[in-house]
Design a protein around this motif. Structure first.
Motif, PDB file in Angstrom:
ATOM      1  N   ARG A  26      13.273  46.477  45.050  1.00  0.00           N
ATOM      2  CA  ARG A  26      13.966  46.547  46.337  1.00  0.00           C
ATOM      3  C   ARG A  26      13.225  47.512  47.250  1.00  0.00           C
ATOM      4  O   ARG A  26      13.101  48.692  46.934  1.00  0.00           O
ATOM      5  CB  ARG A  26      15.404  47.024  46.065  1.00  0.00           C
ATOM      6  N   ASP A  31      14.341  42.780  49.232  1.00  0.00           N
ATOM      7  CA  ASP A  31      13.685  42.550  47.944  1.00  0.00           C
ATOM      8  C   ASP A  31      12.248  42.093  48.163  1.00  0.00           C
ATOM      9  O   ASP A  31      11.947  41.392  49.129  1.00  0.00           O
ATOM     10  CB  ASP A  31      14.460  41.507  47.137  1.00  0.00           C
ATOM     11  N   GLY A  48      17.521  49.803  43.724  1.00  0.00           N
ATOM     12  CA  GLY A  48      17.912  48.466  43.299  1.00  0.00           C
ATOM     13  C   GLY A  48      17.336  48.083  41.967  1.00  0.00           C
ATOM     14  O   GLY A  48      16.604  48.844  41.333  1.00  0.00           O
TER      15      GLY A  48
END
Ligand code: ATP
Length: 133
Positions: A26, A31, A48
């Protein structure tokens, strides 16, 4: 599938060095997947789930919490503030951290700084727990 050299380090040292097919994490703008042949690139990392895919197709999952990713001349470096492989994450500790942070946030009356710290702790715990699922 083509591979490329990846290094993953944290302030504690080098956690991974080898050829991979893919690294996914991330970034601060969403992403990101890096494959062989990626252009030169540099970004700050967010919090993330992350994973890498090794030459033999093995997928290794991790929690990535901040840092920087660069691709220079086909070589990728991830310098993470925190990078925890799935198998190293202590789910009970993360659940306890989540509960503590939620209680702090629910209690109210926090200064801006305390609120930001509690929110960041909650986000880290949630990332760890989602990697463990
Ligand atoms: P806690 O309140 O449990 O310490 P935290 O989010 O405040 O959680 P961090 O400051 O992000 O913790 O991390 C401190 C160190 O502890 C780092 O080295 C991190 O990798 C490790 N760590 C934190 N939580 C876990 C966990 N659930 N499993 C494994 N390592 C963890």
């Amino acid at each position: 599938m083509r591979t490329f050299p990846l290094r993953i380090g944290t302030p504690d040292g080098l956690l991974f060095k080898g050829e991979v097919e893919r690294v996914v994490c991330r970034s601060i703008s969403g992403d990101l997947a890096v494959l062989a042949g990626h252009c030169n690139f540099c970004t700050a990392l967010g919090m993330g789930e992350a994973h890498i895919v090794l030459e033999d197709g093995t997928r290794r999952e991790a929690a990535c919490i901040g840092g920087m990713l660069s691709v220079i001349n086909g070589e990728c470096d991830v310098l993470a503030t925190t990078w925890e492989w799935k198998e190293d994450i202590d789910a009970e500790r993360a659940s306890a951290a989540k509960e503590r942070a939620e209680k702090m946030l629910a209690k109210g009356g926090l200064t801006d700084k305390e609120y930001k710290i509690a929110e960041a702790k909650l986000q880290r715990a949630l990332v760890r727990l989602s990697v463990k699922e």
